[in-house]
Design an enzyme around this catalytic site. Structure first.
Site, PDB file in Angstrom:
ATOM      1  N   SER A 124       0.809  -1.226   0.000  1.00  0.00           N
ATOM      2  CA  SER A 124       0.000   0.000   0.000  1.00  0.00           C
ATOM      3  C   SER A 124       0.837   1.267   0.000  1.00  0.00           C
ATOM      4  CB  SER A 124      -0.942  -0.044   1.196  1.00  0.00           C
ATOM      5  OG  SER A 124      -1.862   1.011   1.130  1.00  0.00           O
ATOM      6  N   HIS A 125       0.750   2.035   1.069  1.00  0.00           N
ATOM      7  CA  HIS A 125       1.404   3.338   1.157  1.00  0.00           C
ATOM      8  C   HIS A 125       2.800   3.246   1.761  1.00  0.00           C
ATOM      9  CE1 HIS A 125      -0.911   2.150   4.574  1.00  0.00           C
ATOM     10  NE2 HIS A 125      -0.092   2.857   5.345  1.00  0.00           N
ATOM     11  N   ASP A 300      -2.205   6.596  -3.328  1.00  0.00           N
ATOM     12  CA  ASP A 300      -1.044   5.920  -2.743  1.00  0.00           C
ATOM     13  C   ASP A 300      -0.482   4.857  -3.686  1.00  0.00           C
ATOM     14  OD1 ASP A 300      -3.095   4.080  -2.458  1.00  0.00           O
ATOM     15  OD2 ASP A 300      -2.295   3.257  -0.596  1.00  0.00           O
ATOM     16  N   ASP A 302      -0.805   1.660  -4.173  1.00  0.00           N
ATOM     17  CA  ASP A 302      -1.727   0.763  -4.881  1.00  0.00           C
ATOM     18  C   ASP A 302      -3.019   1.475  -5.274  1.00  0.00           C
ATOM     19  OD1 ASP A 302      -2.455   0.922  -2.181  1.00  0.00           O
ATOM     20  OD2 ASP A 302      -3.411  -1.044  -2.198  1.00  0.00           O
ATOM     21  N   ASP A 304      -5.486   2.880  -3.798  1.00  0.00           N
ATOM     22  CA  ASP A 304      -6.797   2.771  -3.145  1.00  0.00           C
ATOM     23  C   ASP A 304      -7.054   3.967  -2.226  1.00  0.00           C
ATOM     24  OD1 ASP A 304      -4.930   1.921  -1.287  1.00  0.00           O
ATOM     25  OD2 ASP A 304      -6.098   0.189  -0.595  1.00  0.00           O
ATOM     26  N   ARG A 305      -5.993   4.630  -1.773  1.00  0.00           N
ATOM     27  CA  ARG A 305      -6.193   5.820  -0.942  1.00  0.00           C
ATOM     28  C   ARG A 305      -6.231   7.081  -1.802  1.00  0.00           C
ATOM     29  NH1 ARG A 305      -2.792   5.448   4.611  1.00  0.00           N
ATOM     30  NH2 ARG A 305      -3.557   3.390   5.195  1.00  0.00           N
ATOM     31  N   LYS A 400     -11.420   0.279  -1.179  1.00  0.00           N
ATOM     32  CA  LYS A 400     -11.476   1.726  -1.349  1.00  0.00           C
ATOM     33  C   LYS A 400     -10.853   2.068  -2.698  1.00  0.00           C
ATOM     34  CE  LYS A 400      -7.557   2.039   1.795  1.00  0.00           C
ATOM     35  NZ  LYS A 400      -7.633   1.282   3.043  1.00  0.00           N
TER      36      LYS A 400
HETATM   37  C1  G1P Z   1      -4.332   1.680   8.162  1.00  0.00           C
HETATM   38  C2  G1P Z   1      -5.494   2.630   8.300  1.00  0.00           C
HETATM   39  C3  G1P Z   1      -6.790   1.909   8.011  1.00  0.00           C
HETATM   40  C4  G1P Z   1      -6.703   1.262   6.630  1.00  0.00           C
HETATM   41  C5  G1P Z   1      -5.472   0.392   6.540  1.00  0.00           C
HETATM   42  C6  G1P Z   1      -5.278  -0.162   5.145  1.00  0.00           C
HETATM   43  O1  G1P Z   1      -4.463   0.633   9.073  1.00  0.00           O
HETATM   44  O2  G1P Z   1      -5.538   3.205   9.576  1.00  0.00           O
HETATM   45  O3  G1P Z   1      -7.852   2.807   8.093  1.00  0.00           O
HETATM   46  O4  G1P Z   1      -7.842   0.494   6.375  1.00  0.00           O
HETATM   47  O5  G1P Z   1      -4.318   1.149   6.870  1.00  0.00           O
HETATM   48  O6  G1P Z   1      -5.087   0.845   4.198  1.00  0.00           O
HETATM   49  P1  G1P Z   1      -3.701   0.609  10.476  1.00  0.00           P
HETATM   50  O7  G1P Z   1      -2.234   0.770  10.175  1.00  0.00           O
HETATM   51  O8  G1P Z   1      -4.216   1.781  11.247  1.00  0.00           O
HETATM   52  O9  G1P Z   1      -4.076  -0.709  11.080  1.00  0.00           O
HETATM   53 ZN    ZN Z   2      -3.240   1.481  -0.353  1.00  0.00          ZN
END
Ligand code: G1P
Ligand code: ZN
Length: 582
Positions: A124-125, A300, A302, A304-305, A400
Site C-alpha cells: 500500500s502506502h 497511494d 496501490d 486505493d487511498r 477503497k
Molecule cells: C491503516 C489505516 C486503516 C486502513 C489500513 C489499510 O491501518 O488506519 O484505516 O484500512 O491502513 O489501508 P492501520 O495501520 O491503522 O491498522
Molecule cells: Zn493502499
C-alpha cells in the site's frame, strides 16, 4: 505447449506470517528468505475451499513495487502446481487494488471465464525498494479482502506447513506483453493471460460517472486540475482516464510513471508525504510560484487511498466522505436511485453521521479496515463509505478507490458549477465551507507515532484500558490538565458485531467519549512492518456556523494536550512529538 510436472518441496514454518489489517507486510529481505513467500501462498491455497483452487481463475498483480515481478512468477508456478486453471496478470504486473476488485467482479476472460480470487502484491502506502516493504494479500470472489475466518486459517496453516507444490518447469512468463500463454500439466491446461491493466476499470468508471460533465469541467477556463500518483500504480490509469478520456493536460499529472521504489518517496497521499502536490497547491512553506490549481489529488502506492485538495485548502478524508454522501444522488449517475446506506470506520469523524441523520440513511460504524464494509455492501446495506486514513469508496467494488474518489469530487464540482455562468468558480473550499455551515464542522486530527518499541506501545494501551475502569478518576485527571474541555461520559474498547454474519470483533480501539461529542481514540496500527505504530485520533464537533472557520490544530489544542498528558505518551514512548500529524 510447454508441459510441466508438479514438484513437492519440503519446507518448515515461519512464525511471523500472521496477516494484518491488509495482508502480510514485511521488509523485502524477509520475503526473500528461501520458501518464505512460497509458504504463505501454499497456506493460502490450503485455506481456500477446493473449488476456489482446482480449475479456478485467479488474478495476480499489484502496485509494481520491488520484488513484484519475482513474486508473480513464483505465484504463477505455484498456481499451476495447485491445479488452478488460469492466472490473469495485469500488463507489467500492474493492477491497482481497486482495479483488482473490479476485475474479479467485472471481467470475463476470452474463454468466458470469471475470476474467484486474487493475490494482490502491495504494501500500500509503505515505501518500496530492496530495503523497504513488500506485501501480499488475498481477495475473495466478491472482490474484497479475505475475511478474518480465512486469514486466521491462513495463519494457522503457516504454523504447521511442511511442504508446498510448485511447477518448476514453467519458464518465467513475459508479463510485459498482452498475450495468453498456455502450458499443459498433469491436471490439464494452464493459462497465463496477460491483459491491459486499465480497460476493465475504465469501463466501470464510465458506467458510474457522467464523463461528459467532468470533461466540460476540465475544459472550463476557470477550473484547473492536478493529480499526483506518487509513482504508484495510479499512474497506470491517470493518462488513460484523466488525459485521454477527460481531456486534462499532460502537465496536470505529477509522478505518474509507476516505479518499483516510488522514486525513493513514501507513496502515502497526505500533507507530509505528497510534498510536490502540496507545494503546487499552495499549502507548504515552499509553495510553487504562480497561482495553484483549483483542484489537486493524490493516491497511494496501490491507488486505493486518496487525498483531495482545493487551492490552498485541505479536505479531511472524514469530511470528504460526508460531502460525497451528501451530494452523491444529485452529482453521480450511479447513485441517482438513492443511497442504500453509509458507513465509516470507528476512528473516522462523525461528519458522515450528521449527513446520514439528515438524509435519513442507514448508518454503520465499523472497525478499522475495509473488509468490514464488504459484508454490508454484499447485503445491500451500504452505498458509500470511508475511513479517516484517506480511504473513500462505494459498493461498485469491495475496496477503497483513489481514482473513484477523484472522479466523485470532480463530479460534485461539475454539479455545483452546472448553472454557474458567473466569472467565479464554485471551488472546493466553497463546497466544504457550505457543508460546514449546513451540518456543522468536525475538527479532526490524527497523531501517528511510528516504529515505537512494541512493548512500550502495549504498556501505553494497557494503561489507557486500566484508566477506563473509573470515569471519576479520568475526569479528575482531565480537569487537572485543562479545565476548558468537556467531561468524559463514556470510555470503552470498541467492539463490533457484524449485522450481517453476527461475527464479533473485539479490541478495535480505545475510546474516550466526551459530553460535547468530542472523542479521543487510541489504536495500534495493524499494517506496520516494524515495531509498533500508535495512532491517536482527536475530534471535536462545532455546530455554530460562526465558529467553523478556525485552524483545526488551534481548535483542537486543548484536547490534544489532554490526550498526550493523560495517556503519558512521552513517558511510555520516549517521544515528544508524533512522526506524522494529519
Ligand atoms: C491503516 C489505516 C486503516 C486502513 C489500513 C489499510 O491501518 O488506519 O484505516 O484500512 O491502513 O489501508 P492501520 O495501520 O491503522 O491498522
Ligand atoms: Zn493502499
Amino acid at each position: 505447449m510447454v508441459a510441466f510436472k508438479v514438484t513437492t518441496v519440503k519446507s518448515t514454518p515461519f512464525d511471523d506470517q500472521k496477516p494484518g489489517t491488509s495482508g502480510l507486510r514485511k521488509k523485502v529481505k524477509v520475503f526473500k528468505q528461501p520458501h518464505y513467500l512460497h509458504n504463505f501462498v501454499q497456506a493460502t491455497f490450503s485455506a481456500l475451499s477446493a473449488e476456489k483452487v482446482k480449475g479456478a481463475t485467479l488474478v495476480v498483480s499489484g502496485d509494481g513495487r520491488y520484488f513484484s515481478e519475482e513474486a508473480i512468477q513464483i505465484i504463477i508456478k505455484m498456481s499451476a502446481a495447485n491445479g488452478v486453471r488460469r492466472v490473469w496478470v495485469g500488463q507489467n504486473g500492474l493492477l491497482s487494488t481497486p482495479a483488482v476488485s473490479a476485475v474479479i467482479r467485472e471481467r470475463t476472460g476470452h474463454d468466458g471465464s470469471k475470476a474467484t480470487g486474487s493475490f494482490i502484491l502491495t504494501a500500500s502506502h509503505n515505501p518500496g525498494g530492496p530495503t523497504e516493504d513488500f506485501g501480499i494479500k488475498y481477495n475473495m470472489e466478491n472482490g474484497g479482502p479475505a475475511p478474518e475466518s480465512v486469514t486466521d486459517k491462513i495463519f494457522e496453516n503457516t504454523k504447521t506447513i511442511q511442504e508446498y507444490l510448485i511447477a518448476e518447469d514453467i519458464p518465467d512468463v513475459d508479463i510485459s506483453t498482452v498475450a495468453v500463454t498456455s502450458f499443459s500439466g498433469p491436471e490439464g491446461q494452464f493459462d497465463v493471460d496477460v491483459f491491459d491493466s486499465a480497460t476493465d476499470y475504465l469501463k466501470l468508471m464510465k458506467s458510474i460517472f457522467d464523463f461528459q460533465s467532468i470533461k466540460q469541467l476540465l475544459a472550463n477556463p476557470k477550473f484547473s486540475f492536478c493529480y499526483d500518483a506518487l509513482h504508484g500504480v495510479g499512474g497506470a490509469y491517470a493518462t488513460r482516464i484523466f488525459v485521454e478520456e477527460l481531456g486534462a493536460k499532460e502537465s496536470s499529472l505529477l509522478n505518474c510513471v509507476p516505479k518499483e521504489d516510488f522514486g525513493g518517496g513514501h507513496p502515502d497521499p497526505n500533507l507530509t508525504y505528497a510534498k510536490e502536490l502540496v507545494a503546487r497547491m499552495g499549502l507548504s512553506k515552499t509553495s510553487s510560484p504562480g497561482e495553484p490549481p483549483e483542484f489537486g489529488a493524490a493516491s497511494d502506492g496501490d491507488a486505493d487511498r486518496n487525498m483531495i485538495l482545493g487551492k490552498r485548502f485541505f479536505v479531511t478524508p472524514s469530511d470528504s466522505v460526508a460531502i460525497i454522501a451528501a451530494n452523491a444522488v444529485q452529482a453521480i449517475p450511479y447513485f441517482s436511485g438513492g443511497l442504500k446506506g453509509v458507513a465509516r470506520s470507528m476512528p473516522t469523524s462523525a461528519a458522515l453521521d450528521v449527513v446520514a441523520n439528515h438524509l435519513n440513511l442507514k448508518f454503520f460504524e465499523v472497525p478499522t479496515g475495509w473488509k468490514f464494509f464488504g459484508n454490508l455492501m454484499d447485503a445491500g446495506l451500504c452505498s458509500v463509505c470511508g475511513e479517516e486514513s484517506f480511504g473513500t469508496g462505494s459498493d461498485h467494488i469491495r475496496e477503497k478507490d483513489g481514482i473513484w474518489a477523484v472522479l466523485a469530487w470532480l463530479s460534485i464540482i461539475a454539479y455545483k458549477n452546472k448553472d454557474n455562468s458567473g466569472d467565479k468558480l464554485v471551488t472546493v473550499e466553497d463546497i466544504v465551507v457550505d457543508h460546514w455551515a449546513k451540518f456543522g464542522r468536525h475538527y479532526y486530527t490524527r497523531y501517528d507515532y511510528e516504529n515505537v518499541d512494541a512493548g512500550a506501545a502495549k504498556e501505553l494501551m494497557a494503561h489507557l484500558v486500566k484508566l477506563q475502569s473509573s470515569l471519576d478518576e479520568v475526569n479528575n485527571i482531565v480537569k487537572g490538565i485543562r479545565s476548558d474541555v468537556s467531561k468524559v461520559v463514556n470510555a470503552d474498547e470498541f467492539e463490533y458485531k457484524d449485522p450481517v454474519d453476527g461475527s464479533i470483533s473485539k479490541h478495535q480501539g480505545i475510546r474516550y467519549l466526551f459530553e460535547d461529542g468530542s472523542r479521543l481514540v487510541f489504536r495500534l496500527s495493524g499494517t506496520g512492518s516494524e515495531g509498533a505504530t500508535i495512532r491517536l485520533y482527536i475530534e471535536q464537533y462545532e455546530k455554530d456556523a460562526s465558529k467553523t472557520g478556525r485552524d483545526s490544530q488551534d481548535a483542537l489544542a486543548p484536547l490534544v494536550e489532554v490526550a498526550l498528558k493523560f495517556s503519558k505518551m512521552q513517558e511510555f514512548t520516549g517521544r515528544n512529538a508524533p512522526t506524522v500529524i494529519t
